[in-house]
Design an enzyme around this catalytic site. Sequence first.
Site, PDB file in Angstrom:
ATOM      1  N   SER A 244       2.680   0.686   4.846  1.00 47.41           N
ATOM      2  CA  SER A 244       2.804   1.886   5.454  1.00 47.41           C
ATOM      3  C   SER A 244       4.374   2.383   5.856  1.00 47.41           C
ATOM      4  O   SER A 244       4.732   1.940   6.700  1.00 47.41           O
ATOM      5  CB  SER A 244       1.791   1.941   6.811  1.00 47.41           C
ATOM      6  OG  SER A 244       0.611   1.661   6.459  1.00 47.41           O
TER       7      SER A 244
ATOM      8  N   LYS B 294      -0.051   9.024   5.365  1.00 43.75           N
ATOM      9  CA  LYS B 294      -0.421   8.015   6.004  1.00 43.75           C
ATOM     10  C   LYS B 294      -0.007   7.882   7.260  1.00 43.75           C
ATOM     11  O   LYS B 294      -0.559   7.474   8.469  1.00 43.75           O
ATOM     12  CB  LYS B 294       0.188   6.776   5.217  1.00 43.75           C
ATOM     13  CG  LYS B 294      -0.139   5.328   5.895  1.00 43.75           C
ATOM     14  CD  LYS B 294      -1.594   4.862   5.956  1.00 43.75           C
ATOM     15  CE  LYS B 294      -1.720   3.659   6.810  1.00 43.75           C
ATOM     16  NZ  LYS B 294      -3.330   3.457   7.064  1.00 43.75           N
TER      17      LYS B 294
ATOM     18  N   LYS C 235       4.886   1.727  14.837  1.00 44.44           N
ATOM     19  CA  LYS C 235       6.002   2.214  13.692  1.00 44.44           C
ATOM     20  C   LYS C 235       5.265   3.505  13.079  1.00 44.44           C
ATOM     21  O   LYS C 235       6.020   4.386  12.740  1.00 44.44           O
ATOM     22  CB  LYS C 235       6.006   0.994  13.051  1.00 44.44           C
ATOM     23  CG  LYS C 235       6.542   0.851  11.734  1.00 44.44           C
ATOM     24  CD  LYS C 235       5.687   1.302  10.594  1.00 44.44           C
ATOM     25  CE  LYS C 235       4.727   0.231  10.373  1.00 44.44           C
ATOM     26  NZ  LYS C 235       3.903   0.409   9.230  1.00 44.44           N
TER      27      LYS C 235
END
Length: 292
Positions: free
Chosen positions: A93, A168, A237
């Site tokens: 990701s 994503k 993140k």
Amino acid sequence: MKPKVAFIGLGAMGYPMACNLRRAGYPTVVWNRTAVKAGAHASECGTIAGDLKTVAGADVVFSCLPTSAQVGEMVERLREYLKPGGLWIDCTSGDPEASRGIAAGLRQQGIEFLDAPVSGGTAGAEEGMLTIMVGGSVEAFERALPLLEAVGKKIVRVGPVGAGHALKAVNNTLLAANLWAAGEGLAALVKQGVDPQTALAVINASSGRSNATENLIPERVVTRAWPNTFKLGLLAKDVGIGMKVLDGAGMPAPLLRVTHEAYQMARREIGPDADHVEALKLIERWAGIEIS
Ligand code: NDP
């Protein structure tokens, strides 16, 4: 003949994904920073634990690492051995901007790059049922599709390089917002004397439901099972990348920005290696109750 595949990063996601590639009949070389995991993978899944030169000799290299920073490092470590005509599929990701830079560098060596982040968690990875959102050229996507079908079920090309990572990041920012919102709402209901299982049953038959209320909270919070499948630091993140995507669109987006702050706080207070759902422990601490 099936192309030779290499897989870098045998973590919670990469380990079962590489196993499924081998099960689908692809000769698969695996590499992991902690080498003992690659040895275990070879024994369990019939892959080959190889060195970096062997990895770079594959027709298709997969990576599934924490962030694009580690992907960039691995590209540099492999660069001298990579073959023109190769394809690099990054299931991290990652960060759209970083991926565009990595893709441009590889293109100079005649290597195509796809960002192909996945959704579906460790269960989806084990069952080969992941959703995969792919950024890159149509030609590279078509070349990758049979391989991606070994690890995923819904596989969609969503745009040029970076588009998969952008989608994503937005998806996971929504996951984070839904989870946090449900945690706040349920904590308040518990303080009103409502049983959380009753509250969830009603919400899940009503319009406030989400993956958090249908799956994550009943399975992990109410039960106090707290399995660790997806680190809180990784979700934080992803929300950080989501903020960059929003910045690029020049929008205020107050709700999602507050979500970002909430997960920064949870990462500090609960720790990056805890599971992402454990962010709700911070809400429980503030409320002085348990959602159970
Ligand atoms: P893990 O923390 O379980 O695994 C990380 C992997 O990266 C390990 O193989 C680790 O090696 C390797 N690694 C870490 N740092 C380096 C480095 N500097 N150089 C080389 N290798 C390194 O992560 P996940 O598998 O959970 O996540 C991988 C990616 O997939 C992330 O981007 C995450 O956001 C995403 N993702 C995760 C999901 C989940 O449910 N877990 C769901 C969907 C996407 P070592 O064994 O040596 O530590």
